[in-house]
Structure formats: C-alpha cells, structure tokens
Write an enzyme that holds these catalytic residues in place. Structure first.
Site, PDB file in Angstrom:
ATOM      1  N   LYS A  90      69.649  51.596  15.921  1.00 14.29           N
ATOM      2  CA  LYS A  90      69.098  50.646  16.888  1.00 14.29           C
ATOM      3  C   LYS A  90      67.853  51.223  17.557  1.00 14.29           C
ATOM      4  O   LYS A  90      67.894  52.311  18.144  1.00 14.29           O
ATOM      5  CB  LYS A  90      70.144  50.295  17.961  1.00 14.29           C
ATOM      6  CG  LYS A  90      71.283  49.438  17.448  1.00 14.29           C
ATOM      7  CD  LYS A  90      72.327  49.161  18.525  1.00 14.29           C
ATOM      8  CE  LYS A  90      71.869  48.107  19.505  1.00 14.29           C
ATOM      9  NZ  LYS A  90      72.968  47.735  20.440  1.00 14.29           N
ATOM     10  N   ILE A  91      66.770  50.469  17.467  1.00 17.91           N
ATOM     11  CA  ILE A  91      65.498  50.848  18.082  1.00 17.91           C
ATOM     12  C   ILE A  91      65.054  49.708  18.982  1.00 17.91           C
ATOM     13  O   ILE A  91      65.024  48.550  18.545  1.00 17.91           O
ATOM     14  CB  ILE A  91      64.427  51.117  17.004  1.00 17.91           C
ATOM     15  CG1 ILE A  91      64.829  52.310  16.131  1.00 17.91           C
ATOM     16  CG2 ILE A  91      63.056  51.361  17.642  1.00 17.91           C
ATOM     17  CD1 ILE A  91      63.876  52.576  14.975  1.00 17.91           C
TER      18      ILE A  91
END
Length: 372
Positions: A140-141
């Site tokens: 997750k970014i």
C-alpha cells in the site's frame, strides 16, 4: 444470512475484509469468511495492527523472542506485521490461484511517515515485498504527490500495489496515469505484465462525513436534504474515470501485452452517520471489476440485509456530477474538502503508526526476559 454477498460477488465486486489479526488467522475465522461469506482479500493498516497487537496474547511468543534479541520497536513491528500478512496470504493462496492472481491478496502499508518522501517509499515497498515474500501481496502506497512517482517506480519493478488515500477525482486520474507509466516501464524492462496487479483505494465515507458536517452548519432544509449523497456521487464519477482511462488507446497497447486493469477499490465503506443505511456504501457502488473492502460489521450487515440489485453505477454519471456541482451553491468547495481529507488521512495514519509504536514498545517491555 441472505444471499446478498453472493449476489454482490456475482455482480463483479470482489469482497475484501478490512481487518486482520493473528487470532483471526489461527482460529480459522479467516478461512470461514472465505468459505462462507465470499471474502477474497484482506486489507490492513496501522490502526488494525495496533488493535490486534494490544489485545489478547496471540503475539506473546513472537514478542518475547523479539525482546530477547533486543530488536528496535520498528523492527519488531515489521517482523510482527509481515508474519501476519504472510500467513494470511497463505490462507488466501487458493483464492489467488483460482482467480489467476486477481484476488486472494493481502495488503500491507508502507510506513505512513514516509508519505511525502518518494525515494524512501520506494525503498520501503521493496523491503516489504521481500519480507513478506508472497506473490499475493499488495504493497500500500498513499496517493500523495510524492507517492505518485513511487507508484510508477514500484510497479515498474514488478511489485503489485494498492494505492491508498484517494479522495479526489483529479488525484485518481493521476494515480491511474502513474500505474500506466509503471506498466510501460515494466514492459520496457521485459517484465511479464500479466503478473503485475493493482487496485486504487478510493475513500468513500469520509467524504460524506466532512461535507455533511458543513451542510449541517448551514442548517437550511435544502442543505440538510443534500446530506449523505456526495460520497456515493464522488465514487461513481471515479468509476466513470476508470472506464475512460481503461478504454483509451494508451491502455490498448498495454492490454495487448497482457496487462491487468487497475481496479477501483471502495475503501472506508463503514457508514459513520447512523441516519444513513448501514449498507449504503456497498449497495450503491456495485459495478463489474471493483473491490469493496469492508470492516466486519459492514460485511455482516450486507450479508444480513444488503440490497444488492445488480449494477448501481451504470447510468448515474449525470446525476452524480450534478450532486458534486451542487455543492458550490452551498458555498462548499469540493477541492477544499478533498485536499483537507488527504492531509487528515496522512495525519491519521501517522497517529495510528505512533500508537502502534507505543503499543509494541509496551509489549516488548512487558515480555522482556529478566537479565541473567
């Protein structure tokens, strides 16, 4: 339970659980949700891990070992959280294989303190992918300005990404552009594009929370009548943008190289306002090739009384645009709202990370062996 969850799945919505704990894995609960409630993925965040680690004794053995080694609290968190994600990924592996890699995935987030540092985010994503070492992982970014080039770089290296904290339609289009640029980079490097997947997590309920607060402050009957509509409208317009981008000539070239579309993921789908139906952000956002990640309470509510009637996004774009455009007559700036929500989103994740650090540090001290 009704068959609402099956109907939702049959309509093309991948049902993911927005929660994870070691107990959920070891007790067989996650397997039960997969078998009985059509769950095909899991998302995590610092708040979820903080809650899991601070409750119960499921982590005591590992924390005792980590304390014995005198590791830093940051290393302890990475060892604990990646162990959970790895084990959950193994539970979901049959779903991953059956879906050809589309579902059966578990998301783990980069340190939110790096949200405005592109290079550090890329380094963290590479480290997490290496630590978990499972093909059915999403890193997750956040969709911050610094996150966009990080998404391109990480996708370009063949690492699958869950882009999080998307609130605005403009930013969402930039996220899709970053994904396509990453695929183009991966293609140029000779990577197999069919192995690279991504979802774009478009946050829903927080939009209504902020806008409805402003409508309440206005207090007119007209303003009150407009409550509870903006979040769904915003998400529906996001799906319109998704359809446009993934039917473009640019996408066609990648499609020929067996690339995968970046699916819209509806996040923050637990209803915050008790005056609204508790399944609103599921019932109103049904469309093919989407994901809805739900807290367990929402999952249960949908299973019990969700009104799943097929595609509820098709044909809504004109009305949705009118809802968003109509905010201006109340003096509410859409741009101001989504900018605020992004800043608050990053801040909330940082606070959650700090809480996770404190909880883990307390557990390391509690379980540290006595000297000698």
């Amino acid at each position: 339970m009704t068959d609402a969850l099956k109907r939702l799945s049959d309509a093309g919505v991948a049902i993911w659980l927005d929660d994870l704990s070691r107990k959920r894995i070891t007790s067989g609960n996650l397997s039960e949700l997969i078998d009985d409630q059509h769950v095909v993925g899991v998302t995590t965040n610092p708040s979820i891990f903080q809650k899991a680690i601070s409750q119960g004794d499921g982590y005591d053995t590992q924390v005792t070992d980590l304390a014995s080694r005198r590791v830093t609290v940051e290393e302890a968190i990475r060892m604990i959280t990646t162990a959970d994600v790895r084990d959950a990924a193994d539970v979901l592996r049959p779903v991953f294989d059956k879906s050809g890699g589309t579902d059966g995935r578990v998301s783990i987030e980069v340190d939110p303190r790096l949200a405005h540092n592109t290079r550090a985010t890329v380094a963290e994503a590479k480290q997490l992918a290496w630590l978990v070492d499972r093909p059915n992982t999403f890193i997750k970014i956040p969709a911050t300005e610094a996150g966009l080039p990080a998404i391109t770089e990480v996708i370009g290296r063949g690492i699958s990404v869950n882009v999080t904290l998307i609130f605005s339609l403009e930013r969402y289009r930039l996220v899709m552009d970053a994904y396509l640029a990453g695929l183009e980079k991966a293609k140029a490097a000779g990577l197999d594009l069919s192995k690279i997947h991504s979802v774009a997590s478009f946050f829903v309920s927080r939009v209504d929370t902020e806008i409805d607060k402003r409508l309440d402050a206005i207090g007119t009957d007209e303003a009150k009548a407009a409550k509870g509509k903006a979040a769904v409208a915003n998400a529906r317009l996001a799906y319109q943008a998704y359809e446009e981008v993934f039917s473009s000539e640019r996408w066609a070239a990648l499609d020929k190289a067996h690339a995968n579309k970046q699916r819209p993921l509806w996040a923050s789908t637990g209803v915050k306002d008790p005056a609204l139906p508790d399944t609103l952000y599921v019932d109103a956002l049904v469309a093919p090739n989407t994901v809805n990640t739900m807290p367990e309470a929402t999952l249960e509510a949908v299973g019990d009384h969700g009104e799943i009637t097929g595609n509820t996004i098709a044909g809504t774009y004109e009305d949705a645009q009118a809802v968003i455009d109509g905010l201006a007559k109340f003096g509410i700036s859409y741009d101001d709202v989504v900018d605020l929500l992004e800043r608050e989103g990053v801040d909330k994740f940082e606070v959650s990370w700090t809480d996770l650090l404190k909880s883990t540090e307390a557990e390391l001290k509690r379980l540290a062996p006595s000297e000698g």
